[in-house]
Design a protein around this motif. Structure first.
Motif, PDB file in Angstrom:
ATOM      1  N   HIS A  58      -9.470  -2.269  -4.507  1.00 13.98           N
ATOM      2  CA  HIS A  58      -9.682  -3.523  -3.791  1.00 13.98           C
ATOM      3  C   HIS A  58      -9.281  -4.711  -4.668  1.00 13.98           C
ATOM      4  O   HIS A  58     -10.094  -5.581  -4.996  1.00 13.98           O
ATOM      5  N   ARG A  59      -7.989  -4.712  -5.077  1.00 10.67           N
ATOM      6  CA  ARG A  59      -7.458  -5.787  -5.905  1.00 10.67           C
ATOM      7  C   ARG A  59      -6.050  -6.094  -5.432  1.00 10.67           C
ATOM      8  O   ARG A  59      -5.304  -5.201  -5.061  1.00 10.67           O
ATOM      9  N   LEU A  60      -5.691  -7.378  -5.467  1.00  5.99           N
ATOM     10  CA  LEU A  60      -4.422  -7.818  -4.895  1.00  5.99           C
ATOM     11  C   LEU A  60      -3.218  -7.254  -5.625  1.00  5.99           C
ATOM     12  O   LEU A  60      -2.188  -6.971  -5.021  1.00  5.99           O
ATOM     13  N   ASP A  61      -3.338  -7.077  -6.952  1.00  6.66           N
ATOM     14  CA  ASP A  61      -2.170  -6.685  -7.739  1.00  6.66           C
ATOM     15  C   ASP A  61      -2.051  -5.184  -7.931  1.00  6.66           C
ATOM     16  O   ASP A  61      -1.192  -4.709  -8.674  1.00  6.66           O
ATOM     17  N   GLN A  62      -2.925  -4.395  -7.299  1.00  7.93           N
ATOM     18  CA  GLN A  62      -2.846  -2.949  -7.418  1.00  7.93           C
ATOM     19  C   GLN A  62      -2.664  -2.323  -6.041  1.00  7.93           C
ATOM     20  O   GLN A  62      -3.360  -2.700  -5.103  1.00  7.93           O
ATOM     21  N   PRO A  63      -1.716  -1.379  -5.893  1.00 10.75           N
ATOM     22  CA  PRO A  63      -1.482  -0.794  -4.574  1.00 10.75           C
ATOM     23  C   PRO A  63      -2.651   0.079  -4.130  1.00 10.75           C
ATOM     24  O   PRO A  63      -3.235   0.825  -4.922  1.00 10.75           O
ATOM     25  N   SER A  64      -3.012  -0.038  -2.853  1.00  4.61           N
ATOM     26  CA  SER A  64      -4.020   0.838  -2.273  1.00  4.61           C
ATOM     27  C   SER A  64      -3.347   2.146  -1.871  1.00  4.61           C
ATOM     28  O   SER A  64      -2.214   2.152  -1.391  1.00  4.61           O
ATOM     29  N   ARG A  65      -4.064   3.249  -2.049  1.00  4.84           N
ATOM     30  CA  ARG A  65      -3.508   4.561  -1.712  1.00  4.84           C
ATOM     31  C   ARG A  65      -4.310   5.188  -0.584  1.00  4.84           C
ATOM     32  O   ARG A  65      -5.543   5.184  -0.604  1.00  4.84           O
ATOM     33  N   ALA A  66      -3.601   5.719   0.408  1.00  6.31           N
ATOM     34  CA  ALA A  66      -4.281   6.300   1.562  1.00  6.31           C
ATOM     35  C   ALA A  66      -3.591   7.576   2.007  1.00  6.31           C
ATOM     36  O   ALA A  66      -2.365   7.719   1.892  1.00  6.31           O
ATOM     37  N   LEU A  67      -4.402   8.503   2.517  1.00 11.97           N
ATOM     38  CA  LEU A  67      -3.913   9.746   3.109  1.00 11.97           C
ATOM     39  C   LEU A  67      -4.311   9.773   4.578  1.00 11.97           C
ATOM     40  O   LEU A  67      -5.485   9.555   4.910  1.00 11.97           O
ATOM     41  N   LEU A  68      -3.356  10.026   5.459  1.00 11.09           N
ATOM     42  CA  LEU A  68      -3.632  10.188   6.881  1.00 11.09           C
ATOM     43  C   LEU A  68      -3.639  11.677   7.195  1.00 11.09           C
ATOM     44  O   LEU A  68      -2.706  12.399   6.820  1.00 11.09           O
ATOM     45  N   PRO A 127       0.831  -1.212   0.000  1.00  9.71           N
ATOM     46  CA  PRO A 127       0.000   0.000   0.000  1.00  9.71           C
ATOM     47  C   PRO A 127       0.862   1.257   0.000  1.00  9.71           C
ATOM     48  O   PRO A 127       1.997   1.257   0.496  1.00  9.71           O
ATOM     49  N   VAL A 128       0.327   2.318  -0.567  1.00  3.80           N
ATOM     50  CA  VAL A 128       1.004   3.620  -0.583  1.00  3.80           C
ATOM     51  C   VAL A 128       0.284   4.521   0.421  1.00  3.80           C
ATOM     52  O   VAL A 128      -0.861   4.907   0.209  1.00  3.80           O
ATOM     53  N   VAL A 129       0.965   4.829   1.523  1.00  6.06           N
ATOM     54  CA  VAL A 129       0.366   5.630   2.593  1.00  6.06           C
ATOM     55  C   VAL A 129       1.132   6.931   2.726  1.00  6.06           C
ATOM     56  O   VAL A 129       2.358   6.935   2.833  1.00  6.06           O
ATOM     57  N   GLU A 130       0.404   8.043   2.703  1.00  2.19           N
ATOM     58  CA  GLU A 130       1.018   9.359   2.850  1.00  2.19           C
ATOM     59  C   GLU A 130       0.325  10.121   3.975  1.00  2.19           C
ATOM     60  O   GLU A 130      -0.836   9.859   4.295  1.00  2.19           O
ATOM     61  N   ILE A 131       1.049  11.084   4.564  1.00  2.00           N
ATOM     62  CA  ILE A 131       0.484  11.933   5.608  1.00  2.00           C
ATOM     63  C   ILE A 131       0.262  13.320   5.029  1.00  2.00           C
ATOM     64  O   ILE A 131       1.196  13.930   4.497  1.00  2.00           O
ATOM     65  N   LEU A 132      -0.972  13.799   5.100  1.00  3.44           N
ATOM     66  CA  LEU A 132      -1.304  15.125   4.596  1.00  3.44           C
ATOM     67  C   LEU A 132      -0.896  16.169   5.627  1.00  3.44           C
ATOM     68  O   LEU A 132      -1.199  16.034   6.812  1.00  3.44           O
ATOM     69  N   LEU A 133      -0.197  17.201   5.179  1.00  9.01           N
ATOM     70  CA  LEU A 133       0.277  18.264   6.072  1.00  9.01           C
ATOM     71  C   LEU A 133      -0.225  19.619   5.579  1.00  9.01           C
ATOM     72  O   LEU A 133      -0.476  19.796   4.384  1.00  9.01           O
ATOM     73  N   PRO A 134      -0.378  20.572   6.495  1.00  8.17           N
ATOM     74  CA  PRO A 134      -0.816  21.909   6.061  1.00  8.17           C
ATOM     75  C   PRO A 134       0.176  22.516   5.072  1.00  8.17           C
ATOM     76  O   PRO A 134       1.392  22.348   5.215  1.00  8.17           O
ATOM     77  N   VAL A 135      -0.347  23.213   4.067  1.00  6.66           N
ATOM     78  CA  VAL A 135       0.507  23.838   3.061  1.00  6.66           C
ATOM     79  C   VAL A 135       1.172  25.093   3.614  1.00  6.66           C
ATOM     80  O   VAL A 135       2.378  25.298   3.462  1.00  6.66           O
ATOM     81  N   GLU A 136       0.405  25.926   4.268  1.00  2.00           N
ATOM     82  CA  GLU A 136       0.938  27.196   4.770  1.00  2.00           C
ATOM     83  C   GLU A 136       0.934  27.266   6.298  1.00  2.00           C
ATOM     84  O   GLU A 136       1.747  27.968   6.888  1.00  2.00           O
TER      85      GLU A 136
END
Length: 816
Positions: free
Chosen positions: A354-364, A225-234
């Motif tokens: 929701h497929r095994l061969d494709q990475p899931s993407r998430a933003l925290l 999975p690709v997990v990223e953390i969203l941060l304030p821009v300014e």
């Protein structure tokens, strides 16, 4: 041994879709063919559910049943923690069944199922029935359950991690024991993507806890999975608050850029709050929906259908949708606020692609700085494949009492035979003859102190030692009231024409007057009146309040807490953090100390003419709340004049009019054998726990034909009985059950005990001249801890800036 051949109809169906049958799917089929129970652990999107159903589909393939014809009656029972998941599985099963032309009938059964269909399902069940633990328990309370389940071949328990360790798991474990007694040939299968310890789940699943009976199957690994953390821009990462409303503009940008975005929140209140904030900035009028457990069945089904058809650009949801729901067009999952556990995060991340061969993407999206650290810890855990979860515990006696009553409703039973059946489940293997006798006497008369009241006399034993109902009406009353999930009392929100929108808590509705407005189901509503158990409303364009829900807090797992501690101690690792977070930790390290692993840091400082101590426990809100109660009691006894306390998952702030020179005496382990017992008995916790076990056990009934007791009426009844039992029968089985709940679930006494046991060796006390940077997130909660999350974020920002200014200044400062 030669592997069992999968029927050609199934092989052809997979080939026609350019799919291959994965190794874990073949493994599930082979194990079932060999007559074994199975525990499958496979990544989200790996085809777990299809793997669970593969042996069932095979039995209905013409190439297998041949001239004998397809199996008749109920063949497979599917149990899931969520009604939404059962409906989603039905949709996804229908496609292969229809395309393969299998003679299979599939239906769902839950609290939403019409009563006429429920009656028909008992006499003419479908081949596959999809249901929940509560509905299964109710089915087993009917005399015709023996005939209905006698020929059943298979039970599939999906997302087993979501309920096996709690009371719903206790109820399911007892149902499994009963089903195995009715249908000895029954095969059990459990499915999960996120169990940390598969061996413990194998033991839970196996009859008599015999691991040799359950084959563990590990699925093929999927894309990372690709997990990223969203941060304030300014702006900076906020000091306090949980709603993360700072992220709304960026979140709306994500929604516009993605095909479909699924946004998870940890509470129903935040779901409504975030939805309203998104709608306020929705200049493009994008279709955005909302889904949570308090909405009406019609509202939930409408949203689920729209998502399945790809008609929504975004959906804001709670845990009502974080298990197994398969909507392949979701390209991004957003977690608003802290995830609280790596397994929970993995589960939610898996809803994207929701497929095994494709990475899931998430933003925290962290709401504050500690939540940023927690989000980072969860992200690291997901990337390392580390899972967490709750430990198994003894089964609840209140659940056992409910099950005994269900068995009595189905027909007479022998005492020894039912005990053997109950003890075949791991959750109740600890039940001995003495405890069993106490449970039976409770169901029989209500217990010694209540035996004079006819209303509590539900079962009786004849001369031959067989137990049976005292009157048939008790069966109807049981079925009206049975269940495990005890929410706060809810009132239905209705328009004048009778159409229901869903439910709000009674305590919220009690504060409403005609003309008040509140947001619900994504609509601004004006109150016309509150009548009986209904809030009568009309649509309004006025500004709205937000319904504030109670409900359980998601606990911070020990695994994530340990990771956050390690991150604080890893100074070299701070370089990857945003500048403001790194500066926060650096100034803390310079002005005070960091709470190191294996250490309990306590900071004491003056502020606003009070003396504060902050305990950095990282033991979760329940344990910190309990510790705050106990510390203030000891402070009172020592003349330190405590003023109060406030807790979050990471720390506890206690204040008083006199300084704490040495916190060690306040933390001695004997606090659990002395003050803890007194506090729990005198507090609302034990009464609240008793209220729940009294309802679950059937002692107090919420529902009567055509009428439901209000929360106040239930509270009055249970409080009255509680006082009688404490005075006349302190060893009553329900008081024992309430104590178990209060200790474990409401106070997290296990984590608290570990903390206190090691406090003498690991305590580090630092005295400061003013508030420290690390204390600011908990300090800003003081005076606002009872205010709904989100509503106070703007106020928190102002208060936090003032505190942070004092905490982050490097020059000496006078006490405020």
């Amino acid at each position: 041994m030669k592997a069992a051949a999968i029927p050609p109809e199934i092989e052809a169906w997979f080939s026609g879709r350019d799919w291959r049958i994965r190794s874990h799917q073949k493994g599930m089929y082979a194990a079932a063919h060999a007559g074994r129970h199975t525990m499958l652990v496979a990544d989200t999107g790996a085809g777990k559910t299809l793997a669970g159903f593969l042996p069932t589909l095979a039995d209905f393939c013409p190439s297998k049943f041949g001239d004998d014809g397809p199996p008749e009656g109920l063949h497979t029972l599917y149990v899931s923690p969520l009604k939404a998941l059962a409906h989603d599985v039905q949709r996804n099963l229908v496609t292969p069944v229809e395309e393969m032309g299998l003679p299979l009938k599939i239906e769902t059964r839950s609290g939403d199922t019409p009563s006429d269909r429920k009656r028909r399902q008992r006499s003419k069940p479908p081949n596959i029935l999809l249901t929940t633990p509560e509905s299964l328990s109710l089915l087993l309370s009917y005399p015709d359950s023996f005939e209905m389940f006698r020929g059943m071949k298979r039970i599939i328990i999906d997302e087993v991690h979501a309920f096996a360790t709690g009371k719903r798991g206790d109820l399911l474990a007892l149902a499994l024991s009963r089903l195995q007694a009715i249908a000895p040939q029954l095969q059990r299968a459990a499915l999960s993507a996120t169990v940390a310890n598969p061996e413990s789940y194998r033991e839970w699943l196996a009859p008599w806890g015999d691991l040799d009976q359950v084959e563990l199957i590990i699925g093929e690994p999927g894309a990372e999975p690709v997990v990223e953390i969203l941060l304030p821009v300014e702006e900076r990462v906020p000091w306090g608050g949980h709603a993360a409303t700072w992220a709304i503009p960026q979140l709306y940008g994500q929604i516009k850029a993605n095909k479909t975005t699924l946004i998870f929140t940890n509470t129903r209140f935040l779901a409504e709050f975030i939805f309203q904030n998104l709608w306020d900035v929705n200049e493009d009028r994008l279709p955005i929906g909302i889904h949570h457990g308090s909405l009406s069945r019609e509202a939930r089904r409408k949203v689920e259908g729209a998502m399945a058809r790809g008609e929504l650009r975004a959906l804001v949801a709670t845990a009502s949708l974080d298990l197994g729901v398969d909507w392949g067009d979701i390209d991004c999952v957003v977690q608003m606020g802290a995830p609280k556990g790596s397994s929970r995060l993995l589960q939610r991340v898996g809803r994207a692609n929701h497929r095994l061969d494709q990475p899931s993407r998430a933003l925290l999206v962290p709401g504050n700085r500690f939540e940023f650290l927690e989000a980072t810890a969860a992200k690291d855990a997901v990337e390392e494949g580390q899972r967490d979860g709750e430990d198994f515990r003894r089964g609840g006696l209140d659940v056992l009492a409910q099950h005994v009553m269900a068995c009595a409703c189905a027909g007479p039973f022998g005492e020894d035979e039912l005990l053997a059946e109950v003890r075949s489940s791991l959750a109740y293997a600890w039940i001995d003859a003495e405890i069993w006798g106490r449970v039976l006497r409770f169901v029989e008369t209500g217990g010694y102190a209540l035996r004079a009241y006819d209303k509590f006399k539900r079962i009786t034993r004849d001369r031959g030692g067989t137990w049976r109902l005292t009157h048939p009406e008790h069966a109807a009353r049981h079925r009206l009231n049975a269940g495990i999930i005890i929410d706060g009392e809810m009132l239905t929100v209705r328009f004048k024409n009778g159409r229901s929108l869903g439910k709000v808590e009674e305590r919220f509705a009690a504060a409403l007057s005609p003309g008040d407005t509140f947001a619900f189901a994504g609509t601004s509503l004006e109150v016309e009146g509150v009548k009986d158990m209904d809030v009568i409303v009309r649509a309004s364009s006025k500004a709205a309040m937000i319904p504030s829900y109670g409900g359980a807090r998601m606990p911070l797992t020990t695994h994530l807490a340990d990771r956050v501690r390690a991150m604080l101690d890893d100074r070299a690792g701070w370089a990857r953090f945003p500048d403001d977070v790194r500066e926060w930790l650096e100034v803390q390290d310079w002005r005070s100390e960091m709470p190191a692993p294996g250490q309990l840091l306590v900071e004491s400082f003056p502020h606003a003419k009070r003396y504060y101590s902050v305990y950095y426990t990282f033991e979760g809100w329940n344990a910190n709340q309990s510790l705050g109660m106990l510390i203030t009691r000891r402070m009172e006894d020592r003349g330190l004049q405590p003023g109060g306390f406030v807790a979050n998952d990471y720390s506890l702030a206690v204040w008083g009019l006199k300084p704490v020179e040495d916190p060690a005496p306040l933390l001695s382990p004997d606090i659990l054998t002395e003050e803890f017992v007194d506090w729990v008995q005198d507090s609302h916790l034990l009464r609240r726990a008793f209220r729940e076990v009294a309802v679950i056990s059937g002692l107090v009934e919420r529902q009567h034909p055509g009428k439901r007791k209000t929360g106040k009426q239930v509270t009055f009844s249970t409080d009255l009985i509680y006082d009688v039992l404490r005075k006349h029968e302190p060893d009553h089985v329900l008081l024992e059950a309430a104590w178990a709940d209060a200790r474990e679930r409401m106070t997290d006494v296990g984590r608290l005990a570990d903390l206190l046991e090691s406090s003498a060796e690991r305590l580090r006390h630092v005295t400061l001249d003013r508030v420290s940077p690390l204390a600011v997130p908990v300090m800003v909660m003081i005076g606002r801890e009872s205010v709904p999350q989100g509503q106070i974020d703007d106020e928190l920002l102002l208060e936090a800036e003032s505190l942070a200014d004092a905490a982050m200044r490097v020059e000496p400062a006078l006490d405020g």
